[in-house]
Scaffold this motif. Structure first.
Motif, mmCIF file in Angstrom:
data_model
loop_
_atom_site.group_PDB
_atom_site.id
_atom_site.type_symbol
_atom_site.label_atom_id
_atom_site.label_comp_id
_atom_site.label_asym_id
_atom_site.label_seq_id
_atom_site.Cartn_x
_atom_site.Cartn_y
_atom_site.Cartn_z
ATOM 1 N N LEU A 170 0.822 -1.207 0.000
ATOM 2 C CA LEU A 170 0.000 0.000 0.000
ATOM 3 C C LEU A 170 0.859 1.261 0.000
ATOM 4 C CD1 LEU A 170 -2.593 1.555 0.107
ATOM 5 C CD2 LEU A 170 -2.703 1.174 2.575
ATOM 6 N N LEU A 171 1.885 1.304 0.829
ATOM 7 C CA LEU A 171 2.737 2.490 0.858
ATOM 8 C C LEU A 171 3.410 2.719 -0.489
ATOM 9 C CD1 LEU A 171 4.399 2.199 4.388
ATOM 10 C CD2 LEU A 171 2.509 3.675 3.686
ATOM 11 N N THR A 172 3.738 1.633 -1.178
ATOM 12 C CA THR A 172 4.296 1.768 -2.522
ATOM 13 C C THR A 172 3.279 2.419 -3.450
ATOM 14 O OG1 THR A 172 5.708 -0.174 -2.215
ATOM 15 C CG2 THR A 172 5.276 0.510 -4.469
ATOM 16 N N GLU A 173 2.032 1.969 -3.383
ATOM 17 C CA GLU A 173 0.979 2.558 -4.218
ATOM 18 C C GLU A 173 0.736 4.022 -3.840
ATOM 19 O OE1 GLU A 173 -0.366 1.096 -6.724
ATOM 20 O OE2 GLU A 173 -0.140 -1.071 -6.418
ATOM 21 N N ASP A 174 0.915 4.361 -2.578
ATOM 22 C CA ASP A 174 0.626 5.709 -2.094
ATOM 23 C C ASP A 174 1.491 6.780 -2.759
ATOM 24 O OD1 ASP A 174 -1.506 5.428 -0.346
ATOM 25 O OD2 ASP A 174 -0.242 4.882 1.342
ATOM 26 N N ASN A 175 2.663 6.416 -3.225
ATOM 27 C CA ASN A 175 3.556 7.415 -3.814
ATOM 28 C C ASN A 175 3.190 7.756 -5.257
ATOM 29 O OD1 ASN A 175 5.393 8.865 -2.368
ATOM 30 N ND2 ASN A 175 7.052 7.406 -2.555
ATOM 31 N N LEU A 176 1.972 7.449 -5.663
ATOM 32 C CA LEU A 176 1.520 7.686 -7.035
ATOM 33 C C LEU A 176 1.753 9.120 -7.515
ATOM 34 C CD1 LEU A 176 0.172 6.551 -9.569
ATOM 35 C CD2 LEU A 176 -2.053 7.076 -8.542
ATOM 36 N N PRO A 177 1.515 10.154 -6.693
ATOM 37 C CA PRO A 177 1.781 11.510 -7.198
ATOM 38 C C PRO A 177 3.220 11.697 -7.679
ATOM 39 C CG PRO A 177 0.452 11.632 -5.217
ATOM 40 C CD PRO A 177 0.876 10.195 -5.356
ATOM 41 N N SER A 178 4.173 11.118 -6.943
ATOM 42 C CA SER A 178 5.576 11.228 -7.363
ATOM 43 C C SER A 178 5.830 10.427 -8.639
ATOM 44 C CB SER A 178 6.506 10.734 -6.257
ATOM 45 O OG SER A 178 6.605 11.675 -5.213
ATOM 46 N N TYR A 179 5.228 9.238 -8.733
ATOM 47 C CA TYR A 179 5.412 8.435 -9.939
ATOM 48 C C TYR A 179 4.851 9.180 -11.153
ATOM 49 C CZ TYR A 179 5.636 4.735 -6.338
ATOM 50 O OH TYR A 179 5.924 3.994 -5.228
ATOM 51 N N HIS A 180 3.657 9.759 -10.980
ATOM 52 C CA HIS A 180 3.040 10.487 -12.090
ATOM 53 C C HIS A 180 3.939 11.639 -12.530
ATOM 54 C CE1 HIS A 180 -0.104 12.400 -14.522
ATOM 55 N NE2 HIS A 180 0.358 13.533 -14.016
ATOM 56 N N HIS A 181 4.477 12.361 -11.569
ATOM 57 C CA HIS A 181 5.359 13.477 -11.905
ATOM 58 C C HIS A 181 6.563 13.000 -12.709
ATOM 59 C CE1 HIS A 181 8.814 16.191 -11.118
ATOM 60 N NE2 HIS A 181 7.912 17.133 -11.304
ATOM 61 N N GLU A 182 7.141 11.880 -12.274
ATOM 62 C CA GLU A 182 8.344 11.387 -12.949
ATOM 63 C C GLU A 182 8.058 10.980 -14.397
ATOM 64 O OE1 GLU A 182 11.713 10.981 -11.618
ATOM 65 O OE2 GLU A 182 10.786 12.506 -10.343
ATOM 66 N N ILE A 183 6.999 10.202 -14.610
ATOM 67 C CA ILE A 183 6.764 9.722 -15.975
ATOM 68 C C ILE A 183 6.165 10.809 -16.857
ATOM 69 C CG2 ILE A 183 6.562 7.328 -15.208
ATOM 70 C CD1 ILE A 183 3.560 7.515 -15.720
ATOM 71 N N ALA A 184 5.381 11.717 -16.273
ATOM 72 C CA ALA A 184 4.824 12.815 -17.065
ATOM 73 C C ALA A 184 5.936 13.760 -17.507
ATOM 74 C CB ALA A 184 3.765 13.569 -16.268
ATOM 75 N N GLY A 215 9.270 0.894 -3.585
ATOM 76 C CA GLY A 215 9.009 1.063 -2.163
ATOM 77 C C GLY A 215 10.247 1.031 -1.298
ATOM 78 N N ASN A 216 11.438 1.005 -1.933
ATOM 79 C CA ASN A 216 12.660 0.854 -1.145
ATOM 80 C C ASN A 216 12.911 2.043 -0.213
ATOM 81 O OD1 ASN A 216 13.471 2.465 -3.549
ATOM 82 N ND2 ASN A 216 15.498 2.328 -2.637
ATOM 83 N N GLY A 217 12.192 3.149 -0.421
ATOM 84 C CA GLY A 217 12.342 4.290 0.463
ATOM 85 C C GLY A 217 11.463 4.233 1.699
ATOM 86 N N ILE A 218 10.644 3.200 1.813
ATOM 87 C CA ILE A 218 9.775 3.048 2.982
ATOM 88 C C ILE A 218 10.630 2.859 4.232
ATOM 89 C CG2 ILE A 218 8.074 1.515 4.081
ATOM 90 C CD1 ILE A 218 7.032 0.894 1.241
ATOM 91 N N ASP A 219 10.241 3.504 5.310
ATOM 92 C CA ASP A 219 10.975 3.368 6.561
ATOM 93 C C ASP A 219 11.018 1.899 6.984
ATOM 94 O OD1 ASP A 219 12.329 4.330 8.853
ATOM 95 O OD2 ASP A 219 10.479 4.200 10.016
ATOM 96 N N GLY A 220 12.218 1.390 7.220
ATOM 97 C CA GLY A 220 12.379 -0.007 7.618
ATOM 98 C C GLY A 220 12.208 -0.990 6.481
ATOM 99 N N PHE A 221 12.376 -0.523 5.241
ATOM 100 C CA PHE A 221 12.112 -1.387 4.083
ATOM 101 C C PHE A 221 13.019 -2.619 4.069
ATOM 102 C CE2 PHE A 221 12.879 -2.697 -0.347
ATOM 103 C CZ PHE A 221 11.580 -2.975 -0.731
ATOM 104 N N ALA A 222 14.283 -2.450 4.411
ATOM 105 C CA ALA A 222 15.214 -3.588 4.371
ATOM 106 C C ALA A 222 14.733 -4.709 5.289
ATOM 107 C CB ALA A 222 16.615 -3.138 4.768
ATOM 108 N N ARG A 223 14.345 -4.346 6.510
ATOM 109 C CA ARG A 223 13.857 -5.353 7.463
ATOM 110 C C ARG A 223 12.567 -5.997 6.970
ATOM 111 N NH1 ARG A 223 12.862 -2.092 10.876
ATOM 112 N NH2 ARG A 223 10.591 -2.045 10.943
#
Length: 313
Positions: free
Chosen positions: A76-90, A230-238
């Motif tokens: 879900l947190l990965t999906e939440d970053n949609l505004p940033s994804y849209h900005h990047e691909i647009a 989603g690798n930027g999610i807090d605690g993603f490695a764990r």
């Protein structure tokens, strides 16, 4: 036509636009309309504590296994970053013509995923809503930056792999929950992700015809430094280790179920017309796959040994 010269990013966008238009038409023909509210068991919901004076969340509110809960939060947190994804691909693909139409359509379809998953998690009390909201705020405040934000072919290679990886992660997460409603929801989301993967995969297949050496270099570079969005999610490695140990998404799946099928579709080891850098990129890609095979085998051995130790306890 195969070209031996290096094409600029603008030239690549122009040359690939007819391919975008054809695949957009194909996508719109295959995509199925669906509604997030139909996949949420609303009758299970009840008011939380706070201004409305309901019941505080408790881990016992849901029978979903902890690792499935973790995977759901990451998804879900990965999906939440949609505004940033849209900005990047647009920014990269543009907002006009077939490229722009695709960017907006893709964004609209992806938007449903976060809505549906969050509604399910909230209604079923599968996760702590306070912790989830705090995690969302932290993750979205960081945003997302495409590692290859100014390179068309690198970006197409990345999303070809990433969309398939996301599909597999959603499907396996649904199964891990043990909840038929969640499994049905994530299977529906995964079907969207698969169509997105095919769209991007087809574009890069056309790029291999147009500029094979540039396409090969893009693929080799992306495979070498691939990370999920989603690798930027807090605690993603764990969290990713727990997810891998549960078999939801691990190195073996990444190599055998994500990279290999897409590479086979592009027939990368039989592409002709490569220049020296293209050939070097292909050799690099072969070496990377060998390294991933060894790493996946080592991880599986360690996971099996860990499972055996736990069984003895």
């Amino acid at each position: 036509m195969t070209v031996s010269t290096t094409l600029s990013q603008t030239a690549l966008l122009v040359e690939l636009e007819p391919v975008v238009a054809r695949n957009l038409d194909r996508h719109l023909t295959l995509a199925k309309e669906w509604f997030p509210h139909e996949y949420v068991p609303w009758s299970e919901g009840r008011t939380f504590d706070g201004p409305l004076g309901g019941e505080a969340w408790s881990p016992t509110d849901s029978t979903i296994p902890d690792v499935a809960r973790t995977a759901l939060i990451v998804n879900l947190l990965t999906e939440d970053n949609l505004p940033s994804y849209h900005h990047e691909i647009a920014t990269l693909f543009g907002r006009d013509g077939a490229w722009g139409t695709w960017v907006h359509r893709w964004t609209a379809e992806e938007g449903r995923h976060g809505v549906a998953i969050r509604d399910y998690l909230t209604v079923t009390r599968a996760v702590d809503p306070v912790a989830l909201e705090r995690a969302r705020m932290t993750h979205m405040s960081e945003g997302y930056t495409n590692a290859h934000g100014d390179e068309v072919l690198h970006s197409l290679a990345y999303v070809s792999f990433q969309e398939l990886a996301t599909r597999i992660s959603h499907r396996n997460t649904g199964k891990a929950t043990g909840d038929p409603a969640c499994e049905a929801l994530l299977a529906r989301v995964a079907a969207d992700e698969n169509l997105h993967m095919v769209f991007y995969r087809n574009l890069l297949a056309a790029a291999f015809e147009l500029a094979p050496s540039q396409a090969m270099r893009a693929v080799a570079d992306v495979v070498a430094d691939f990370q999920m969005p989603g690798n930027g999610i807090d605690g993603f490695a764990r969290k990713s280790v727990a997810i891998a140990l549960a078999g939801i998404y691990d190195l073996r799946q990444h190599r055998d179920d994500v990279l290999q099928p897409v590479l086979r579709q592009w027939d990368v080891f039989n592409v002709t017309g490569l220049n020296a850098d293209g050939e070097a990129a292909r050799e690099q890609l072969a070496t990377q796959l060998e390294n991933l095979e060894r790493a996946a085998s080592r991880f599986e051995e360690k996971r099996d040994a860990r499972a055996a130790r736990l069984a003895l306890r």
